[in-house]
Enzyme design. Structure first.
Site, PDB file in Angstrom:
ATOM      1  N   SER A 164       0.849  -1.194   0.000  1.00 48.90           N
ATOM      2  CA  SER A 164       0.000   0.000   0.000  1.00 48.90           C
ATOM      3  C   SER A 164       0.892   1.255   0.000  1.00 48.90           C
ATOM      4  O   SER A 164       1.711   1.429  -0.900  1.00 48.90           O
ATOM      5  CB  SER A 164      -0.968  -0.044   1.178  1.00 48.90           C
ATOM      6  OG  SER A 164      -2.012   0.877   1.003  1.00 48.90           O
TER       7      SER A 164
ATOM      8  N   ASP B  21      -9.461  -5.522  -4.699  1.00 43.58           N
ATOM      9  CA  ASP B  21      -8.596  -4.538  -4.059  1.00 43.58           C
ATOM     10  C   ASP B  21      -9.108  -3.111  -4.208  1.00 43.58           C
ATOM     11  O   ASP B  21      -9.589  -2.723  -5.278  1.00 43.58           O
ATOM     12  CB  ASP B  21      -7.207  -4.645  -4.716  1.00 43.58           C
ATOM     13  CG  ASP B  21      -6.068  -4.181  -3.843  1.00 43.58           C
ATOM     14  OD1 ASP B  21      -6.282  -3.323  -2.972  1.00 43.58           O
ATOM     15  OD2 ASP B  21      -4.953  -4.692  -4.047  1.00 43.58           O
TER      16      ASP B  21
ATOM     17  N   HIS C  44      -7.250  -6.039  -0.448  1.00 43.14           N
ATOM     18  CA  HIS C  44      -6.043  -5.234  -0.266  1.00 43.14           C
ATOM     19  C   HIS C  44      -4.932  -5.944   0.515  1.00 43.14           C
ATOM     20  O   HIS C  44      -3.803  -5.471   0.534  1.00 43.14           O
ATOM     21  CB  HIS C  44      -6.427  -3.933   0.454  1.00 43.14           C
ATOM     22  CG  HIS C  44      -5.437  -2.830   0.338  1.00 43.14           C
ATOM     23  ND1 HIS C  44      -4.927  -2.381  -0.865  1.00 43.14           N
ATOM     24  CD2 HIS C  44      -4.831  -2.054   1.300  1.00 43.14           C
ATOM     25  CE1 HIS C  44      -4.088  -1.380  -0.650  1.00 43.14           C
ATOM     26  NE2 HIS C  44      -4.002  -1.176   0.647  1.00 43.14           N
TER      27      HIS C  44
END
Length: 305
Positions: free
Chosen positions: A116, A256, A283
């Site tokens: 991320s 995601d 995610h």
């Protein structure tokens, strides 16, 4: 889930800027195997939700040393809630990573996995062509925050009736700390952040850490994953991606929040990059499909494409 979080071989702190960076080493840095450095998301989350990656250090498996750390301002590192908002910058966290690599003596030989925001940071690190970086994994990361926000708007529009309306009411009123906003936010998170519900303890702990100390997250990101109003709102690395000159694995999940529109630049603009989509994940494929995640990443780190 089928992973075990392995205990650390060593923990410590290294002085940096106005405080100290905490780190955790799993496995043996003297083994001769190139270590994997793990950069967590947020900004302002903690290493905890990525502890499944200690599996790389399993002596009966990859036996690869793994270095987790908490970025300044969160987790076990120094918290600076009174710092001026201008203190929290991409350059600060790049300097912190360089400082940690040097302190641990791995700056000449390491792999880097960023998840991320950690993947955004890792891309920024890689475009500078550090000599010791051997391979790079960009996991569930946008190459552009405007593209991320564009994708988030589409995902929000597909939420159950009334959820996005509730979110927008509180965002417009700046009451995003309300229980009603949190409940609506959870609907999005359970679909697009972590589909293992209830969340694994280490994932829940990372979310709790942000809630307890939201300084960095609110300053750089905003009140939620999909309402980006912080200093990163216009960030992009797209135009610099062709500079990356190491092998790159790009990872995303089919559900995601990092949708293809904001992940694709990594695969399209980094020479030779490979893009792997985890079909059962959102995610956090490291906890949603942990066995496959470790297998795919370790194969890549050992020289696969």
């Amino acid at each position: 889930m089928s992973y075990e979080i392995l205990p650390p071989a060593r923990e410590g702190r290294v002085p940096f800027s106005e405080g100290q960076t905490w780190y955790r080493i799993t496995g043996n840095l003297e083994s001769g195997v190139t270590p994997l450095v793990v950069a967590h998301g947020g900004p302002g989350a903690t290493h905890q939700y990525l502890l499944s990656l200690t599996a790389f250090a399993d002596p009966d498996g990859p036996a690869r040393p793994v270095i987790h750390y908490d970025q300044l301002g969160c987790g076990n590192s120094t918290h600076l809630p009174g710092a001026d908002p201008s203190y929290w910058t991409v350059d600060l966290f790049l300097a912190e990573l360089d400082n940690l690599l040097g302190h641990l003596g791995v700056a000449d030989d390491y792999h880097l996995l960023g998840q991320s925001w950690g993947g955004m940071l890792a891309a920024e690190h890689a475009v500078r062509r550090p000599a010791g970086l051997k391979r790079l994994v960009i996991s569930n990361s946008p190459a552009s925050m405007p593209l991320w926000s564009e994708a988030a708007a589409g995902l929000r529009a597909d939420l159950p009736p009334g959820v996005d309306t509730t979110l927008r009411i509180h965002e417009d009123a700046r009451t995003t700390d309300s229980p009603e906003y949190a409940a609506a936010m959870k609907v999005f998170y359970d679909r697009h952040v972590c589909r293992v519900v209830p969340n694994p303890p280490e994932v829940a702990a990372a979310f709790a850490s942000i809630e307890k100390n939201p300084t960095v997250y609110h300053t750089m990101n905003g009140p939620s994953e999909f309402h980006v109003v912080g200093s990163l709102r216009s960030w992009s690395v797209v135009d610099r991606l062709p500079r990356i000159d190491v092998p790159v694995l790009v990872i995303s999940g089919a559900y995601d929040e990092a949708q293809p529109v904001c992940v694709a630049p990594y695969a399209e603009l980094i020479p030779g990059a490979r893009w792997e989509v985890f079909e059962k994940s959102s995610h956090l494929p490291n906890v949603e499909e942990p066995d496959r995640y470790v297998a795919v990443v370790e194969s890549f780190l050992r020289g696969g494409r």
